[in-house]
Design a protein around this motif. Structure first.
Motif, PDB file in Angstrom:
ATOM      1  N   GLU A   1      -4.728  13.258 -25.339  1.00 43.55           N
ATOM      2  CA  GLU A   1      -4.772  14.101 -24.146  1.00 43.55           C
ATOM      3  C   GLU A   1      -4.083  13.397 -22.983  1.00 43.55           C
ATOM      4  OE1 GLU A   1      -8.061  16.108 -21.180  1.00 43.55           O
ATOM      5  OE2 GLU A   1      -8.651  15.601 -23.228  1.00 43.55           O
ATOM      6  N   GLU A   2      -3.212  14.150 -22.299  1.00 43.15           N
ATOM      7  CA  GLU A   2      -2.475  13.579 -21.165  1.00 43.15           C
ATOM      8  C   GLU A   2      -3.331  13.599 -19.903  1.00 43.15           C
ATOM      9  OE1 GLU A   2       1.617  14.312 -18.698  1.00 43.15           O
ATOM     10  OE2 GLU A   2       1.588  14.778 -20.835  1.00 43.15           O
ATOM     11  N   HIS A   3      -3.286  12.500 -19.159  1.00 42.15           N
ATOM     12  CA  HIS A   3      -4.001  12.377 -17.894  1.00 42.15           C
ATOM     13  C   HIS A   3      -2.991  12.089 -16.789  1.00 42.15           C
ATOM     14  CE1 HIS A   3      -8.089  12.024 -19.643  1.00 42.15           C
ATOM     15  NE2 HIS A   3      -7.395  11.592 -20.687  1.00 42.15           N
ATOM     16  N   VAL A   4      -3.243  12.656 -15.630  1.00 38.97           N
ATOM     17  CA  VAL A   4      -2.411  12.422 -14.451  1.00 38.97           C
ATOM     18  C   VAL A   4      -3.350  12.152 -13.289  1.00 38.97           C
ATOM     19  CG1 VAL A   4      -0.686  13.394 -12.881  1.00 38.97           C
ATOM     20  CG2 VAL A   4      -0.619  13.977 -15.316  1.00 38.97           C
ATOM     21  N   ALA A   5      -3.045  11.122 -12.509  1.00 36.68           N
ATOM     22  CA  ALA A   5      -3.890  10.778 -11.362  1.00 36.68           C
ATOM     23  C   ALA A   5      -3.026  10.182 -10.263  1.00 36.68           C
ATOM     24  CB  ALA A   5      -4.962   9.779 -11.778  1.00 36.68           C
ATOM     25  N   VAL A   6      -3.597  10.133  -9.076  1.00 35.84           N
ATOM     26  CA  VAL A   6      -2.965   9.454  -7.956  1.00 35.84           C
ATOM     27  C   VAL A   6      -3.630   8.090  -7.830  1.00 35.84           C
ATOM     28  CG1 VAL A   6      -2.599   9.474  -5.456  1.00 35.84           C
ATOM     29  CG2 VAL A   6      -2.404  11.592  -6.768  1.00 35.84           C
ATOM     30  N   ALA A   7      -2.819   7.058  -7.631  1.00 35.71           N
ATOM     31  CA  ALA A   7      -3.338   5.693  -7.510  1.00 35.71           C
ATOM     32  C   ALA A   7      -2.760   5.044  -6.264  1.00 35.71           C
ATOM     33  CB  ALA A   7      -2.956   4.873  -8.745  1.00 35.71           C
ATOM     34  N   ASN A   8      -3.496   4.086  -5.735  1.00 36.55           N
ATOM     35  CA  ASN A   8      -3.001   3.292  -4.623  1.00 36.55           C
ATOM     36  C   ASN A   8      -2.354   2.040  -5.205  1.00 36.55           C
ATOM     37  OD1 ASN A   8      -2.617   2.597  -1.874  1.00 36.55           O
ATOM     38  ND2 ASN A   8      -4.297   1.151  -2.041  1.00 36.55           N
ATOM     39  N   LEU A   9      -1.109   1.833  -4.861  1.00 32.41           N
ATOM     40  CA  LEU A   9      -0.396   0.637  -5.284  1.00 32.41           C
ATOM     41  C   LEU A   9      -0.856  -0.521  -4.408  1.00 32.41           C
ATOM     42  CD1 LEU A   9       1.898  -0.468  -7.095  1.00 32.41           C
ATOM     43  CD2 LEU A   9       3.481   0.191  -5.272  1.00 32.41           C
TER      44      LEU A   9
ATOM     45  N   ALA B   1       0.865  -1.180   0.000  1.00 29.49           N
ATOM     46  CA  ALA B   1       0.000   0.000   0.000  1.00 29.49           C
ATOM     47  C   ALA B   1       0.896   1.222   0.000  1.00 29.49           C
ATOM     48  CB  ALA B   1      -0.911   0.003   1.224  1.00 29.49           C
ATOM     49  N   ASP B   2       0.717   2.028  -1.008  1.00 32.81           N
ATOM     50  CA  ASP B   2       1.441   3.293  -1.113  1.00 32.81           C
ATOM     51  C   ASP B   2       0.785   4.091  -2.232  1.00 32.81           C
ATOM     52  OD1 ASP B   2       3.273   5.303  -0.641  1.00 32.81           O
ATOM     53  OD2 ASP B   2       5.020   3.997  -0.814  1.00 32.81           O
ATOM     54  N   LEU B   3       0.918   5.387  -2.170  1.00 36.62           N
ATOM     55  CA  LEU B   3       0.383   6.242  -3.226  1.00 36.62           C
ATOM     56  C   LEU B   3       1.457   6.507  -4.267  1.00 36.62           C
ATOM     57  CD1 LEU B   3      -1.656   8.809  -1.114  1.00 36.62           C
ATOM     58  CD2 LEU B   3      -2.501   6.811  -2.354  1.00 36.62           C
ATOM     59  N   VAL B   4       1.062   6.421  -5.531  1.00 36.48           N
ATOM     60  CA  VAL B   4       1.960   6.702  -6.647  1.00 36.48           C
ATOM     61  C   VAL B   4       1.226   7.595  -7.641  1.00 36.48           C
ATOM     62  CG1 VAL B   4       3.298   4.568  -6.441  1.00 36.48           C
ATOM     63  CG2 VAL B   4       1.254   4.588  -7.868  1.00 36.48           C
ATOM     64  N   LYS B   5       1.992   8.262  -8.482  1.00 38.55           N
ATOM     65  CA  LYS B   5       1.409   9.073  -9.561  1.00 38.55           C
ATOM     66  C   LYS B   5       1.406   8.220 -10.817  1.00 38.55           C
ATOM     67  CE  LYS B   5       3.567  12.527 -11.793  1.00 38.55           C
ATOM     68  NZ  LYS B   5       4.182  13.833 -12.062  1.00 38.55           N
ATOM     69  N   ILE B   6       0.317   8.297 -11.574  1.00 44.89           N
ATOM     70  CA  ILE B   6       0.223   7.563 -12.834  1.00 44.89           C
ATOM     71  C   ILE B   6      -0.122   8.551 -13.953  1.00 44.89           C
ATOM     72  CG2 ILE B   6      -2.132   6.871 -12.258  1.00 44.89           C
ATOM     73  CD1 ILE B   6      -1.732   4.396 -14.045  1.00 44.89           C
ATOM     74  N   GLU B   7       0.555   8.395 -15.077  1.00 42.83           N
ATOM     75  CA  GLU B   7       0.338   9.262 -16.240  1.00 42.83           C
ATOM     76  C   GLU B   7       0.074   8.391 -17.466  1.00 42.83           C
ATOM     77  OE1 GLU B   7       3.384  12.463 -16.579  1.00 42.83           O
ATOM     78  OE2 GLU B   7       4.218  11.471 -14.798  1.00 42.83           O
ATOM     79  N   TRP B   8      -0.849   8.837 -18.320  1.00 43.18           N
ATOM     80  CA  TRP B   8      -1.150   8.151 -19.572  1.00 43.18           C
ATOM     81  C   TRP B   8      -1.800   9.130 -20.535  1.00 43.18           C
ATOM     82  CZ3 TRP B   8      -4.379   8.205 -15.474  1.00 43.18           C
ATOM     83  CH2 TRP B   8      -5.732   8.390 -15.706  1.00 43.18           C
ATOM     84  N   ARG B   9      -1.840   8.760 -21.798  1.00 40.43           N
ATOM     85  CA  ARG B   9      -2.517   9.540 -22.840  1.00 40.43           C
ATOM     86  C   ARG B   9      -3.714   8.739 -23.340  1.00 40.43           C
ATOM     87  NH1 ARG B   9       0.197  13.960 -24.684  1.00 40.43           N
ATOM     88  NH2 ARG B   9       2.400  14.058 -24.142  1.00 40.43           N
ATOM     89  N   ASP B  10      -4.823   9.451 -23.566  1.00 39.58           N
ATOM     90  CA  ASP B  10      -5.993   8.768 -24.121  1.00 39.58           C
ATOM     91  C   ASP B  10      -5.860   8.682 -25.643  1.00 39.58           C
ATOM     92  OD1 ASP B  10      -6.762  11.267 -25.148  1.00 39.58           O
ATOM     93  OD2 ASP B  10      -8.204  11.628 -23.548  1.00 39.58           O
ATOM     94  N   LYS B  11      -6.863   8.109 -26.304  1.00 37.32           N
ATOM     95  CA  LYS B  11      -6.805   7.907 -27.759  1.00 37.32           C
ATOM     96  C   LYS B  11      -6.708   9.220 -28.521  1.00 37.32           C
ATOM     97  CE  LYS B  11      -9.110   3.493 -27.722  1.00 37.32           C
ATOM     98  NZ  LYS B  11     -10.269   2.698 -28.069  1.00 37.32           N
ATOM     99  N   ALA B  12      -7.224  10.311 -27.941  1.00 36.12           N
ATOM    100  CA  ALA B  12      -7.155  11.621 -28.581  1.00 36.12           C
ATOM    101  C   ALA B  12      -5.811  12.303 -28.338  1.00 36.12           C
ATOM    102  CB  ALA B  12      -8.287  12.507 -28.071  1.00 36.12           C
TER     103      ALA B  12
END
Length: 125
Positions: A26-34, A13-24
């Motif tokens: 557009e860059e997305h950034v979110a916090v996720a629980n590992l 259990a830890d918080l990490v940042k996740i980044e990805w691009r959608d099909k268009a």
């Protein structure tokens, strides 16, 4: 869901940042629980879904891991993503040790080592 991992997974259990691009694009950034991690992949829990096969970058306190989304399912409280790390990206505890880290294999070893009296006491408590 069938577990197809070759390497043992570590619960964490830890918080990490996740980044990805959608099909268009557009860059997305979110916090996720590992949720868990192994040499070759990880499971993340987050509020957003991420399309299958999306390239994701996971940033932790000491660096990054990169991979592709192999599954994304909604369960009760959020989306659970399975990420397979790309070649050249492997997790080690020396590189990044999540805040909470547990090897479930150690639990079964401890249970086998316990005396029958200890096991009875645990079931009654």
């Amino acid at each position: 869901m069938q577990d197809r991992r070759v390497n043992p997974r570590m619960l964490c259990a830890d918080l990490v940042k996740i980044e990805w691009r959608d099909k268009a694009g557009e860059e997305h950034v979110a916090v996720a629980n590992l949720e868990d991690i192994s040499l070759s992949g990880a499971c993340l829990q987050m509020e957003e879904d991420v399309p299958l096969q999306s390239m994701v970058k996971i940033t932790h306190e000491k660096g990054t891991l990169q991979g592709r989304v192999r599954y994304c399912v909604f369960k009760d409280i959020g989306y659970f993503l399975g990420v397979e790390f790309d070649p050249g990206y492997r997790w080690t505890a020396k590189q990044f040790k999540p805040m909470h880290l547990l090897d479930p294999r150690r639990l079964s070893d401890a249970k086998e080592d316990a005396s029958p009296t200890d096991q009875v006491a645990r079931t009654r408590s």
